[in-house]
Design a protein around this motif. Structure first.
Motif, short mmCIF file in Angstrom:
data_model
loop_
_atom_site.label_atom_id
_atom_site.label_comp_id
_atom_site.label_asym_id
_atom_site.label_seq_id
_atom_site.Cartn_x
_atom_site.Cartn_y
_atom_site.Cartn_z
N ILE A 1 -8.08 1.70 -0.70
CA ILE A 1 -6.66 1.61 -0.36
C ILE A 1 -6.15 0.17 -0.44
CG2 ILE A 1 -4.95 1.99 1.47
CD1 ILE A 1 -6.78 4.29 2.47
N CYS A 2 -6.93 -0.78 0.02
CA CYS A 2 -6.47 -2.15 0.18
C CYS A 2 -7.04 -3.15 -0.83
CB CYS A 2 -6.82 -2.66 1.58
SG CYS A 2 -6.13 -1.70 2.94
N ASP B 1 4.77 6.83 -4.35
CA ASP B 1 3.58 6.20 -3.78
C ASP B 1 2.40 7.14 -3.98
OD1 ASP B 1 1.55 5.59 -1.61
OD2 ASP B 1 2.99 4.01 -1.17
N LYS C 1 -4.21 5.58 7.26
CA LYS C 1 -2.79 5.24 7.33
C LYS C 1 -2.59 3.77 7.67
CE LYS C 1 -1.21 9.88 8.52
NZ LYS C 1 -0.57 10.76 9.55
N TRP D 1 -0.31 12.17 2.70
CA TRP D 1 -0.08 11.54 4.01
C TRP D 1 -0.48 12.42 5.19
CZ3 TRP D 1 0.38 6.74 5.42
CH2 TRP D 1 0.90 6.42 6.67
N PHE E 1 0.05 7.86 -2.21
CA PHE E 1 -0.36 8.57 -1.00
C PHE E 1 0.74 9.46 -0.44
CE2 PHE E 1 -3.06 4.76 -1.11
CZ PHE E 1 -4.30 5.36 -1.08
N TRP F 1 -3.26 1.80 4.55
CA TRP F 1 -2.10 1.89 3.67
C TRP F 1 -0.98 0.99 4.17
CZ3 TRP F 1 2.79 3.42 5.18
CH2 TRP F 1 3.74 3.53 4.14
N PRO G 1 4.70 6.83 3.28
CA PRO G 1 4.88 6.58 1.84
C PRO G 1 6.15 7.22 1.31
CG PRO G 1 2.63 7.21 2.32
CD PRO G 1 3.40 7.45 3.58
#
Length: 277
Positions: A266-267, A169, A183, A175, A171, A186, A165
């Protein structure tokens, strides 16, 4: 020679070629050549059906369609972190490389289905102003599962070593404490968000391409000016789709509660934009 050494060596060769190609091939010669060709790029993150799609599109008459003609892992990571690197790579090398590779072919259409060039999307528009650029996507849960069975986002992994990131960002500060699964989630989300914006929402879903010929014809063939008969498509959808032979994660329906919740946290927003909800 190990695979990483081969990649590193090929990267050095490409960089040398950038210098030579910049001087001895005239830009006007290349531009005039592409003025008489229809060009397209279908971009995606890896494990999204790129190889299968390139193979079937290459069956169209008067067209040459290739899948990732060579390893571009380093240029992709450089482009991810520096848009100027992306511009230099396409304008000084990649456009001329394509010209040299296809200039003697008797074709009307040139296309690439290429995950390595996704962060070159914006400069591809500049280099090929008449090109059609589409965003190929596959359900993030399937992609994360497939990438998890490979080296993607492992510590020091060659293809994602420099992907993380950027400041701003959400995250960025988390991270180093995130799991590999997080990860990968992401990674899928950030790359598909970028492509969604760059391609102005011109999304094609891999699952629908292999399930519905009319979708394939209307969303892929017609915009690209290609012709693939339905009987050819039917034959190709029965073939292997370059699937992972062994999975290290169960099917997403069998993920535990934590994995499901983290994936959607996250998605989720990108999954909705791409039509998976």
């Amino acid at each position: 020679m190990c695979i990483r050494d081969r990649y590193a060596r090929s990267s050095v060769v490409l960089r040398k070629f950038i210098v030579y190609a910049h001087f001895w091939i005239k830009d006007r010669t290349v531009d005039e050549f592409f003025d008489n060709k229809k060009v397209f790029f279908i971009l995606s993150i890896g494990r999204s059906g790129t190889k299968w799609l390139a193979n079937i599109l290459n069956k169209a008459p008067r067209a040459y369609v290739t899948h990732e003609p060579f390893i571009e892992t380093i240029p992709h990571q450089e482009a991810f972190n520096d848009s100027k690197k992306a511009e230099e790579y396409v304008l000084k090398f990649r456009k001329k490389e394509i010209y040299l590779r296809i200039r003697t072919l008797d074709i009307d259409i040139y296309g690439e289905v290429n995950s390595f060039l996704r962060r070159h999307c914006e400069v591809l528009r500049k280099a090929f102003p008449n090109a059609t650029i589409l965003h190929l996507v596959r359900d993030g849960r399937a992609v994360v599962r497939s990438m998890y069975s490979r080296e993607t986002m492992m510590p020091g992994a060659y293809d994602t070593k420099y992907i993380r990131p950027k400041p701003g960002d959400r995250f960025f500060d988390k991270w180093d404490t995130m799991s590999r699964f997080e990860k990968l989630c992401w990674y899928w989300a950030v790359e598909n968000q970028y492509l969604y914006e760059c391609c102005n929402g011109r999304v094609i879903q891999f699952e629908k391409i292999i399930a519905d010929y009319e979708y394939f014809r209307e969303r892929v063939l017609e915009p690209l000016g290609l012709s693939i008969p339905k009987e050819v498509w039917e034959k190709e959808v029965q073939r292997s789709k370059n699937v992972s032979l062994q999975y290290k994660l169960p099917h997403w329906k069998e993920w535990d509660t934590w994995m499901k919740e983290r994936f959607w946290e996250i998605c989720g927003e990108v999954m909705r934009k791409l039509g998976y909800i």
